[in-house]
Design a protein around this motif. Structure first.
Motif, PDB file in Angstrom:
ATOM      1  N   VAL A 112     -17.612 -10.124 -11.102  1.00 50.28           N
ATOM      2  CA  VAL A 112     -16.318  -9.623 -11.560  1.00 50.28           C
ATOM      3  C   VAL A 112     -16.085 -10.107 -12.987  1.00 50.28           C
ATOM      4  N   GLU A 113     -15.279  -9.365 -13.704  1.00 50.76           N
ATOM      5  CA  GLU A 113     -14.950  -9.768 -15.068  1.00 50.76           C
ATOM      6  C   GLU A 113     -13.449  -9.624 -15.276  1.00 50.76           C
ATOM      7  N   TRP A 114     -12.915 -10.498 -16.118  1.00 48.79           N
ATOM      8  CA  TRP A 114     -11.487 -10.466 -16.418  1.00 48.79           C
ATOM      9  C   TRP A 114     -11.221  -9.289 -17.361  1.00 48.79           C
ATOM     10  N   THR A 115     -10.326  -8.428 -16.977  1.00 43.77           N
ATOM     11  CA  THR A 115     -10.057  -7.208 -17.729  1.00 43.77           C
ATOM     12  C   THR A 115      -8.607  -7.189 -18.201  1.00 43.77           C
ATOM     13  N   VAL A 116      -8.413  -6.838 -19.465  1.00 48.01           N
ATOM     14  CA  VAL A 116      -7.063  -6.710 -20.025  1.00 48.01           C
ATOM     15  C   VAL A 116      -7.001  -5.383 -20.776  1.00 48.01           C
ATOM     16  N   GLU A 117      -6.140  -4.479 -20.323  1.00 44.48           N
ATOM     17  CA  GLU A 117      -5.968  -3.209 -21.028  1.00 44.48           C
ATOM     18  C   GLU A 117      -4.701  -2.513 -20.544  1.00 44.48           C
ATOM     19  N   GLU A 118      -4.217  -1.586 -21.386  1.00 45.77           N
ATOM     20  CA  GLU A 118      -3.083  -0.759 -20.980  1.00 45.77           C
ATOM     21  C   GLU A 118      -3.526   0.137 -19.835  1.00 45.77           C
ATOM     22  N   SER A 119      -2.647   0.315 -18.857  1.00 46.38           N
ATOM     23  CA  SER A 119      -3.044   1.082 -17.681  1.00 46.38           C
ATOM     24  C   SER A 119      -1.841   1.750 -17.028  1.00 46.38           C
ATOM     25  N   TRP A 120      -2.100   2.899 -16.432  1.00 46.28           N
ATOM     26  CA  TRP A 120      -1.132   3.485 -15.525  1.00 46.28           C
ATOM     27  C   TRP A 120      -1.266   2.791 -14.173  1.00 46.28           C
ATOM     28  N   PHE A 121      -0.141   2.577 -13.529  1.00 50.12           N
ATOM     29  CA  PHE A 121      -0.133   1.935 -12.213  1.00 50.12           C
ATOM     30  C   PHE A 121       0.442   2.886 -11.166  1.00 50.12           C
ATOM     31  N   PHE A 122      -0.093   2.776  -9.957  1.00 45.44           N
ATOM     32  CA  PHE A 122       0.439   3.504  -8.809  1.00 45.44           C
ATOM     33  C   PHE A 122       1.226   2.529  -7.948  1.00 45.44           C
ATOM     34  N   ARG A 123       2.428   2.934  -7.520  1.00 49.87           N
ATOM     35  CA  ARG A 123       3.308   2.044  -6.736  1.00 49.87           C
ATOM     36  C   ARG A 123       2.805   1.899  -5.295  1.00 49.87           C
ATOM     37  N   LEU A 124       1.640   1.282  -5.164  1.00 54.21           N
ATOM     38  CA  LEU A 124       1.070   1.079  -3.831  1.00 54.21           C
ATOM     39  C   LEU A 124       1.969   0.194  -2.972  1.00 54.21           C
ATOM     40  N   SER A 125       2.653  -0.742  -3.607  1.00 58.31           N
ATOM     41  CA  SER A 125       3.525  -1.664  -2.864  1.00 58.31           C
ATOM     42  C   SER A 125       4.617  -0.933  -2.099  1.00 58.31           C
ATOM     43  N   ALA A 126       4.988   0.249  -2.566  1.00 58.07           N
ATOM     44  CA  ALA A 126       6.061   1.010  -1.907  1.00 58.07           C
ATOM     45  C   ALA A 126       5.584   1.656  -0.614  1.00 58.07           C
ATOM     46  N   TYR A 127       4.273   1.606  -0.361  1.00 56.95           N
ATOM     47  CA  TYR A 127       3.729   2.321   0.796  1.00 56.95           C
ATOM     48  C   TYR A 127       3.245   1.401   1.915  1.00 56.95           C
ATOM     49  N   GLN A 128       3.552   0.114   1.809  1.00 57.29           N
ATOM     50  CA  GLN A 128       3.086  -0.813   2.840  1.00 57.29           C
ATOM     51  C   GLN A 128       3.622  -0.442   4.216  1.00 57.29           C
ATOM     52  N   ASP A 129       4.927  -0.273   4.333  1.00 66.64           N
ATOM     53  CA  ASP A 129       5.522   0.027   5.637  1.00 66.64           C
ATOM     54  C   ASP A 129       5.087   1.397   6.150  1.00 66.64           C
ATOM     55  N   LYS A 130       4.957   2.354   5.238  1.00 67.33           N
ATOM     56  CA  LYS A 130       4.536   3.697   5.654  1.00 67.33           C
ATOM     57  C   LYS A 130       3.100   3.678   6.176  1.00 67.33           C
ATOM     58  N   LEU A 131       2.251   2.884   5.534  1.00 65.18           N
ATOM     59  CA  LEU A 131       0.868   2.781   6.003  1.00 65.18           C
ATOM     60  C   LEU A 131       0.792   2.091   7.360  1.00 65.18           C
ATOM     61  N   LEU A 132       1.548   1.031   7.527  1.00 64.35           N
ATOM     62  CA  LEU A 132       1.556   0.331   8.815  1.00 64.35           C
ATOM     63  C   LEU A 132       2.066   1.247   9.923  1.00 64.35           C
ATOM     64  N   ALA A 133       3.069   2.069   9.593  1.00 68.59           N
ATOM     65  CA  ALA A 133       3.584   3.030  10.574  1.00 68.59           C
ATOM     66  C   ALA A 133       2.515   4.059  10.927  1.00 68.59           C
ATOM     67  N   LEU A 134       1.740   4.475   9.917  1.00 67.96           N
ATOM     68  CA  LEU A 134       0.647   5.420  10.152  1.00 67.96           C
ATOM     69  C   LEU A 134      -0.370   4.833  11.121  1.00 67.96           C
ATOM     70  N   TYR A 135      -0.786   3.592  10.893  1.00 69.76           N
ATOM     71  CA  TYR A 135      -1.786   2.969  11.747  1.00 69.76           C
ATOM     72  C   TYR A 135      -1.262   2.799  13.181  1.00 69.76           C
TER      73      TYR A 135
END
Length: 524
Positions: free
Chosen positions: A158-181
């Motif tokens: 692994v390497e330490w990476t620093v750059e501008e990036s678009w992010f996806f709000r994965l954190s908002a889907y924790q409960d929805k994913l658990l409900a799916l499972y």
């Protein structure tokens, strides 16, 4: 609409072609193909998608190091995968390359849908990245390497990476994913993979970096110059772009969502956490199941170039034959678990099961019909209880037990049921001794041989998804029409009368499974 009339969509993982295909790729392709062929034989309208995932830093760096354009490398390496699929008789409907312009359009459509839902935002990424895995890792997931080096959970650098990036709000889907499972326990199979994903998601999800600016080999982020999509965003979209997404009136509208994504256990997280979250964000239907199969080990060892035990699947197919290789991998490995293989084991299984048991049964049966009946077929009622018992045993194995287990991806269990029926047929031959009946009771001999003809035909149809070329060769020799080789044909009680009435006669049979010899230099 009955299930047998509903469309069925299955995919392999989309292979990363920075190297030639290995036996793991072949194993996955064969298993997926067997399931696709099985569902077609059940009467379903099937689509099988495979392809190559050609973007990302790893491909970019490999091409740069070789001093040539990345697309040139992608063209070459993708070609090797096509060659392997052709060699292994993989009946895919779509081979999708992520470098295809139609795939770029599909990935950008998915991106815009996630953006419209408010799930993408621009920020700065600082963290650990594995070029080999094309994956981001949290500090807590890393393991210690030599000295002070840190490694990914897969043991890659692994390497330490620093750059501008678009992010996806994965954190908002924790409960929805658990409900799916919870509501769909079969979404992740086998159970061991489901438990791993549950623990990961329950531990909390962080937003996911979904673009890169350090290279330009990828799908451009719409409206954001200099950014290309994180390779897993566009790789996963391949399952939809192959069906023409975002065009909802064509194949995508008919076949999506996928019934099964067949993947290796090392990429389960991408398919069961990231992928359903992306689709939820875009308000698109979720796949019905993700099956994470195990690894193939060479004599119990994981394959690596440093150990010198990496085996080319093309070489295996040339050495042992395509159908024996296909049979061995599904017969000997419990699908979902890790399995091992060796030249000795392939030869042993092919000779014991295919050549000595089924192949010999077919050869003996057709030879006796050719020699003793002049190759003529007839509908002669088997008066003996042994005839009815044998045909009932074969019918249960071929029309009930094998299909039931294949539906659940329990390939080895289904093949075991089929093999027991083969053994029952061989025992019947020995007990009935038709060669002796020829002198004492010719009519009884004919009834025995027709009973065997029926049994061999049923066995060939049932195992056809696994060994398609050999099964078709045998069914050709038996005069069975190409459109009468599916599972519905097992319930057809008039087929023998039609074949006999057509004037077809059995010729001198040609062996379908010659015995294999261990290659020189191989051995325990």
């Amino acid at each position: 609409m009955s299930e047998t009339n509903t469309p069925f969509y299955i995919t392999t993982a989309i292979s990363y072609p920075n190297g030639r295909p290995h036996i793991g790729h072949a194993y996955e392709a064969i298993a997926t193909d067997v399931m696709a062929r099985f569902q077609r034989a059940r009467g379903r309208d099937v689509r099988l998608t495979t392809g190559t995932d050609e973007h990302g830093l790893k491909m970019f760096q490999t091409a740069r190091d070789q001093g040539r354009p990345t697309i040139e490398l992608a063209d070459e390496m993708s070609g090797y995968f096509r060659e392997m699929y052709a060699k292994l008789n993989i009946s895919f409907d779509h081979f999708m390359r992520t470098s295809d312009p139609a795939h770029h359009a599909a990935s950008q459509a998915l991106w815009r849908a996630m953006e419209a839902n408010g799930d993408l935002y621009l920020d700065r990424y600082e963290g650990w990245y594995s070029v080999r895995d094309e994956a981001f890792y949290d500090e807590s997931e890393l393991i210690a390497g030599e000295g002070e080096a840190k490694l990914s959970p897969q043991g890659t650098a692994v390497e330490w990476t620093v750059e501008e990036s678009w992010f996806f709000r994965l954190s908002a889907y924790q409960d929805k994913l658990l409900a799916l499972y919870e509501t769909n326990p079969d979404f992740i199979r086998p159970e061991s993979r489901r438990n791993e994903v549950l623990r990961f998601v329950e531990g909390g999800l962080k937003d996911l970096s979904v673009s890169r600016t350090s290279f330009d080999w990828g799908v451009p982020v719409p409206g954001s110059p200099g950014h290309v999509m994180y390779v897993w965003v566009d790789a996963l979209t391949t399952y939809m772009s192959a069906l023409g997404y975002p065009d909802t009136d064509g194949e995508w509208g008919k076949y999506w969502p996928a019934d099964i994504h067949m993947i290796g256990k090392d990429i389960v997280r991408f398919h069961t956490v990231y992928w359903p979250a992306f689709l939820m964000s875009a308000n698109l239907p979720l796949p019905k199941q993700v099956f994470g199969h195990g690894f193939l080990l060479n004599r119990g060892e994981k394959m690596s170039k440093s150990l010198g035990n990496v085996v080319d699947p093309m070489t295996l197919a040339d050495t042992f034959g395509v159908d024996p290789l296909r049979y061995y991998l599904l017969r000997e490995v419990s699908f979902g678990q890790d399995g091992t293989y060796s030249a000795e084991a392939i030869v042993r299984a092919a000779n014991a099961d295919l050549a000595n048991s089924f192949g010999n049964l077919a050869q003996r049966s057709l030879s006796m019909i050719f020699k003793n009946l002049g190759g003529e077929l007839s509908v002669i009622p088997g008066n003996a209880e042994a005839d009815a018992d044998l045909l009932a045993t074969v019918k249960i194995a071929c029309a009930s037990e094998l299909p039931r287990e294949f539906e659940k991806l329990n390939f080895s269990v289904g093949i075991d049921a089929w093999l027991r029926a083969v053994f029952a047929c061989n025992q019947y031959v020995d007990e009935m001794a038709p060669w002796a009946l020829r002198k004492t009771d010719p009519e009884r001999m004919a009834a025995v041989l027709m009973t065997l003809f029926i049994a061999v035909r049923d066995l060939a149809i049932a195992i056809r998804p696994v060994v398609p070329a050999a099964a078709d060769n045998l069914l050709d020799q038996m005069g069975i029409a190409v459109d009468a080789r599916d599972f519905a044909a097992l319930d057809d009680t008039d087929w023998l009368a039609r074949v006999a009435g057509s004037g077809f006669t059995v010729g001198q049979p040609v062996p379908i499974f010659p015995r294999l010899e261990l290659p020189e230099g191989e051995g325990e």
